[in-house]
Design a protein around this motif. Sequence first.
Motif, PDB file in Angstrom:
ATOM      1  N   ARG A  35       0.861  -1.180   0.000  1.00  7.59           N
ATOM      2  CA  ARG A  35       0.000   0.000   0.000  1.00  7.59           C
ATOM      3  C   ARG A  35       0.896   1.228   0.000  1.00  7.59           C
ATOM      4  O   ARG A  35       2.022   1.194   0.492  1.00  7.59           O
ATOM      5  CB  ARG A  35      -0.944   0.012   1.192  1.00  7.59           C
ATOM      6  N   TYR A  36       0.413   2.304  -0.586  1.00  8.60           N
ATOM      7  CA  TYR A  36       1.226   3.507  -0.738  1.00  8.60           C
ATOM      8  C   TYR A  36       1.354   4.297   0.560  1.00  8.60           C
ATOM      9  O   TYR A  36       2.301   5.044   0.746  1.00  8.60           O
ATOM     10  CB  TYR A  36       0.633   4.402  -1.825  1.00  8.60           C
ATOM     11  N   ASP A  37       0.402   4.116   1.448  1.00  5.34           N
ATOM     12  CA  ASP A  37       0.392   4.879   2.697  1.00  5.34           C
ATOM     13  C   ASP A  37      -0.222   4.002   3.779  1.00  5.34           C
ATOM     14  O   ASP A  37      -1.127   3.213   3.509  1.00  5.34           O
ATOM     15  CB  ASP A  37      -0.435   6.168   2.521  1.00  5.34           C
ATOM     16  N   SER A  38       0.273   4.154   4.997  1.00  6.02           N
ATOM     17  CA  SER A  38      -0.209   3.298   6.098  1.00  6.02           C
ATOM     18  C   SER A  38      -1.684   3.503   6.398  1.00  6.02           C
ATOM     19  O   SER A  38      -2.324   2.651   7.021  1.00  6.02           O
ATOM     20  CB  SER A  38       0.617   3.579   7.366  1.00  6.02           C
ATOM     21  N   GLU A  39      -2.240   4.627   5.945  1.00  2.40           N
ATOM     22  CA  GLU A  39      -3.656   4.886   6.203  1.00  2.40           C
ATOM     23  C   GLU A  39      -4.545   4.464   5.031  1.00  2.40           C
ATOM     24  O   GLU A  39      -5.762   4.570   5.098  1.00  2.40           O
ATOM     25  CB  GLU A  39      -3.857   6.378   6.509  1.00  2.40           C
ATOM     26  N   LYS A  40      -3.916   4.000   3.928  1.00  3.23           N
ATOM     27  CA  LYS A  40      -4.687   3.600   2.763  1.00  3.23           C
ATOM     28  C   LYS A  40      -4.851   2.084   2.709  1.00  3.23           C
ATOM     29  O   LYS A  40      -4.148   1.336   3.387  1.00  3.23           O
ATOM     30  CB  LYS A  40      -4.005   4.100   1.486  1.00  3.23           C
ATOM     31  N   GLU A  41      -5.786   1.638   1.897  1.00  2.00           N
ATOM     32  CA  GLU A  41      -6.026   0.212   1.745  1.00  2.00           C
ATOM     33  C   GLU A  41      -4.876  -0.451   0.982  1.00  2.00           C
ATOM     34  O   GLU A  41      -4.200   0.187   0.179  1.00  2.00           O
ATOM     35  CB  GLU A  41      -7.342  -0.039   0.999  1.00  2.00           C
ATOM     36  N   TYR A  42      -4.697  -1.737   1.232  1.00  2.00           N
ATOM     37  CA  TYR A  42      -3.701  -2.499   0.499  1.00  2.00           C
ATOM     38  C   TYR A  42      -4.141  -2.683  -0.947  1.00  2.00           C
ATOM     39  O   TYR A  42      -5.298  -3.008  -1.225  1.00  2.00           O
ATOM     40  CB  TYR A  42      -3.497  -3.875   1.128  1.00  2.00           C
ATOM     41  N   ILE A  43      -3.202  -2.490  -1.866  1.00  2.00           N
ATOM     42  CA  ILE A  43      -3.463  -2.788  -3.285  1.00  2.00           C
ATOM     43  C   ILE A  43      -3.257  -4.270  -3.526  1.00  2.00           C
ATOM     44  O   ILE A  43      -4.035  -4.909  -4.248  1.00  2.00           O
ATOM     45  CB  ILE A  43      -2.536  -1.955  -4.188  1.00  2.00           C
ATOM     46  N   THR A  69       1.143  -0.553 -10.559  1.00  2.00           N
ATOM     47  CA  THR A  69       1.831  -0.811  -9.290  1.00  2.00           C
ATOM     48  C   THR A  69       2.626  -2.099  -9.370  1.00  2.00           C
ATOM     49  O   THR A  69       3.771  -2.174  -8.903  1.00  2.00           O
ATOM     50  CB  THR A  69       0.817  -0.889  -8.138  1.00  2.00           C
TER      51      THR A  69
END
Length: 256
Positions: A35-43, A69
């Motif tokens: 994921r791009y950010d710890s607060e975002k969902e996993y891709i 990605t």
Amino acid sequence: LQDKNELNKEKNNLLNPIYESLKFNHLELKNIYFRYDSEKEYIFQGLNLNIRAGEKIGIIGKTGDGKSTLLDLIMGLLIPTQGEILLNGKNLNKDKTLQNHWRNKISHVPQNIYLLDTNIMENIALGNSKNLINLKNLEAAAKIAKITEFVSQFPMKFDTVVGENGIKLSGGQKQRIGIARALYSIPKILVLDEATSALDEETERLIMESIININNNMTIIIVTHRLKSIKYCDRVIQLKKGQIVFDGSPSDIIKS
């Protein structure tokens, strides 16, 4: 002084014959979470993928399914949040020198090609001064990318200046120069990310057939929305919301 020592150490590592003779046999993405950010969902959550040298692989999926990605992970431009990317069994993300050598084996053609305000020749042989350009490589790359015909229509031929970001060229012409640029360096791995989207189907067919037949040892990864493009591949990976939902023959996907 410390910084200088680090630079010298890295330079020496780059000259190490262990790295110089590195032969790509296989790349494994093992239990990848990203994921791009710890607060975002996993891709990606637990993605596994093996790529063998010389394979021609198509990657398909809808916008947002993780295609770009995945390419960035494969090329070593992103580091997994969890999991390992193994190059011939060695962890790519724990060895910066190995990572640099891996990147140097790859030529990447994005959908949108950036061109310098210089001539076509120097845009293809990017980073090389005119007197050091390998004309044999240039001509071969131009032939495969099907740009020789339109270039021959310009009075200055390959010395034609394209303008800022190729303003004097069409989208399809820019894409073909981008493909020629990628082929000029004779890469071990060629990555095409929607690289023929601005081309008509016949030109795309001719280019794809030429690329696929260049070298059996070249690994080619193609991201496309056009199913006709994947028929040239040995294998197709279909992504859906970050999961691999198909990994197999292109004929099976085209039939479905």
